[in-house]
Design a protein around this motif. Structure first.
Motif, short mmCIF file in Angstrom:
data_model
loop_
_atom_site.label_atom_id
_atom_site.label_comp_id
_atom_site.label_asym_id
_atom_site.label_seq_id
_atom_site.Cartn_x
_atom_site.Cartn_y
_atom_site.Cartn_z
N THR A 1 -40.81 -43.67 -18.89
CA THR A 1 -39.81 -43.94 -18.06
C THR A 1 -38.49 -44.44 -19.05
O THR A 1 -38.57 -44.67 -20.15
CB THR A 1 -40.23 -44.84 -17.04
N VAL A 2 -37.37 -44.38 -18.41
CA VAL A 2 -36.14 -44.90 -19.00
C VAL A 2 -36.43 -46.27 -19.19
O VAL A 2 -35.93 -46.70 -20.22
CB VAL A 2 -34.81 -44.70 -17.87
N GLU A 3 -36.88 -47.05 -18.18
CA GLU A 3 -36.95 -48.54 -18.55
C GLU A 3 -37.81 -48.80 -19.89
O GLU A 3 -37.68 -49.66 -20.61
CB GLU A 3 -37.86 -49.15 -17.35
N GLU A 4 -38.90 -48.04 -19.83
CA GLU A 4 -39.93 -48.28 -21.11
C GLU A 4 -38.87 -47.84 -22.56
O GLU A 4 -39.06 -48.51 -23.36
CB GLU A 4 -40.95 -47.09 -21.08
N ALA A 5 -38.46 -46.75 -22.67
CA ALA A 5 -37.40 -46.40 -23.56
C ALA A 5 -36.29 -47.59 -23.96
O ALA A 5 -36.29 -47.80 -25.28
CB ALA A 5 -36.95 -45.27 -23.27
N LEU A 6 -35.82 -47.96 -22.98
CA LEU A 6 -34.93 -49.14 -23.14
C LEU A 6 -35.48 -50.49 -23.76
O LEU A 6 -34.87 -51.37 -24.33
CB LEU A 6 -34.02 -49.35 -21.88
N HIS A 7 -36.66 -50.77 -23.17
CA HIS A 7 -37.33 -51.87 -23.54
C HIS A 7 -37.89 -51.92 -25.04
O HIS A 7 -37.85 -52.85 -25.68
CB HIS A 7 -38.63 -51.90 -22.69
N ASP A 8 -37.99 -50.71 -25.58
CA ASP A 8 -38.63 -50.63 -26.91
C ASP A 8 -38.05 -49.57 -27.54
O ASP A 8 -38.59 -48.62 -28.08
CB ASP A 8 -40.25 -50.52 -26.67
N PRO A 9 -36.80 -49.62 -27.94
CA PRO A 9 -35.79 -48.52 -28.26
C PRO A 9 -36.01 -48.38 -29.93
O PRO A 9 -35.85 -46.99 -30.16
CB PRO A 9 -34.37 -49.10 -28.25
N TYR A 10 -36.72 -49.03 -30.70
CA TYR A 10 -36.95 -48.82 -32.00
C TYR A 10 -38.35 -48.19 -32.26
O TYR A 10 -38.81 -47.92 -33.32
CB TYR A 10 -37.13 -50.12 -32.81
N ASN A 11 -39.18 -47.71 -31.11
CA ASN A 11 -40.44 -47.11 -30.99
C ASN A 11 -40.18 -45.71 -31.27
O ASN A 11 -39.25 -44.97 -30.45
CB ASN A 11 -41.03 -47.31 -29.69
N PHE A 12 -40.56 -45.15 -32.12
CA PHE A 12 -40.10 -43.71 -32.70
C PHE A 12 -40.34 -42.61 -31.53
O PHE A 12 -39.67 -41.63 -31.56
CB PHE A 12 -40.80 -43.23 -34.15
N GLU A 13 -41.35 -43.03 -30.79
CA GLU A 13 -41.82 -42.25 -29.66
C GLU A 13 -40.62 -41.77 -28.86
O GLU A 13 -40.64 -40.74 -27.99
CB GLU A 13 -42.77 -42.80 -28.82
#
Length: 434
Positions: free
Chosen positions: A107-119
């Protein structure tokens, strides 16, 4: 023995011309880009794209350890801070990509919460940044291959298999191993080998294309060195047969076994000199162009896995050379046998045809871990393929005899010994008897 050398020297002009011509062809193969290297690097792109070539050749040899991983993570963090989209743009980007059919399971929230995750890089970076050369050359291979492989190499191999197996079962109803032609016994042997060997892997990366070329180009030895040996050696035994001298030589004091030993010594000397000539010439050509940097790098396959035996490039090259040299000896014994059995006008064309047919590179497995078919298993043990030694150490291949599994390198070693004994026996019967 001196006479045998003199006999070969009578045709030195033709032999020299053919050898130098075929050496030129062999060197040409190292640069023409008509084949895939072991690691999958396109030689055509390497020579066409100067920026790409400069980037590859500028890579230093590095051990992928904790410090290296932290450095690449810091480099990625700086890259992301410079290029990341705004939260609104990320939300829109994810919505658009899902509508276009891309599989995004976060989700957008997951991506914003951990932006440095290369996934999440695909969703939170703009198109130009995600497809930039820095992303392609550095971060994609680092986070998708080097980091997980260095942290847990055995788990990395298992995870890659699970992904392939999932899609294979989904599409075909077969396991990945079954689809690729491996039996249950071979698959079990493969995983036992992986679990034992990969646990000790120390991943070393860097520019190493020169070593890759040295190993990959050996697949063309049957068409170059092999042809030269046929021209040079085909008359070694057939001349006596043509002049009906064999029965007379068998009655002389220095005939029979003594003469055969001298001919074989001459053969071994010529073969060794020509094999070294081709190898040294290629080494010089590669060192002056691709360079020989990266000898201690891990030999990496095109699919992002280390070579089956977790070798460095210098180890990979030297072991391949040993197989190639011994295979070339077997090939030369085969040429000598044909020279003893047939007249020159028959033995030479038959040798050429057999070499052309059996020497075709075994590279159909290059884009996946495919098991050899029955004919491939037979062909890989022919003298021409033993000389090339191309697939020996790459991906998993084995011969199954009931519950007994013999992996390809060991089977090739057995074949070298057995074929040498058989060919020497034939020569002994033909040339060494009374």
């Amino acid at each position: 023995m001196r006479y045998e050398f003199e006999k070969l020297l009578r045709g030195r002009k033709l032999s020299l011309f053919v050898t130098l011509t075929l050496l030129g062809v062999y060197l040409y193969f190292a640069f023409n880009g008509s084949y895939t290297t072991f690691s999958g690097v396109s030689l055509e792109n390497f020579w066409k794209d100067s920026e790409y070539r400069h980037w590859r050749m500028s890579q230093e040899t590095e051990l992928v350890d904790d410090e290296w991983i932290e450095n690449v993570k810091a480099e990625y963090k700086a890259f992301l801070d410079e290029n990341v989209l705004s939260p609104e743009e990320i939300a829109q980007n994810i919505t658009t990509k899902k509508a276009e059919g891309y599989q995004i399971d976060y989700t957008v929230e997951e991506a914003l919460h951990d932006p440095y995750n290369f996934e999440y890089a695909f969703a939170i970076l703009p198109y130009d940044a995600y497809h930039s050369r820095q992303m392609e050359y550095t971060f994609l291979v680092a986070f998708n291959t080097y980091v997980p492989l260095a942290e847990n190499p055995v788990q990395y191999i298992h995870d890659k298999y699970k992904v392939s197996n999932y899609y294979m079962e989904k599409d075909t109803g077969m396991t990945y191993a079954e689809y690729m032609g491996y039996s249950a016994t071979q698959a079990e042997d493969y995983w036992d080998f992986i679990d034992t060997t990969y646990g000790d892997l120390e991943l070393t990366i860097g520019y190493n294309l020169g070593w890759d070329v040295l190993c990959s180009v050996m697949q063309f030895l049957p068409f170059t060195l092999g042809m030269a040996l046929i021209v040079v050696l085909s008359n070694l035994f057939s001349q006596e047969q043509m002049e009906h001298m064999t029965p007379i030589l068998r009655t002389t004091k220095h005939g029979r076994s003594t003469l055969l030993r001298r001919k074989l010594i001459v053969t071994m000397t010529v073969v060794t000199c020509l094999w070294l000539f081709f190898q040294v010439a290629m080494l010089l050509a590669v060192s002056l162009t691709y360079t020989l940097k990266g000898a201690s790098c891990t030999a990496m396959c095109f699919s992002g896995k280390p070579s089956l035996y977790c070798l460095t490039w210098i180890e990979y090259y030297l072991i391949t050379c040993i197989f190639s040299y011994l295979g070339t000896m077997v090939f030369s014994l085969f040429v000598c046998c044909m020279s003893s059995l047939l007249k020159l006008r028959l033995s030479m064309p038959i040798n050429l045809v057999l070499t052309l047919l059996s020497g075709i590179p075994l590279d159909r497995f290059c884009y996946a871990d495919k098991a050899f078919k029955f004919l491939d298993k037979l062909r890989v043990l022919t003298p021409a393929q033993l000389m090339a030694s191309y697939p020996t150490l790459q991906v998993y291949q084995s011969f199954e005899f009931g519950s007994v599994i013999i992996q390809l390198p060991y089977m090739m070693a057995i074949a070298i010994v057995i074929e040498a004994i058989i060919l020497l026996f034939v020569l002994r019967r033909r040339e060494g008897g009374k």
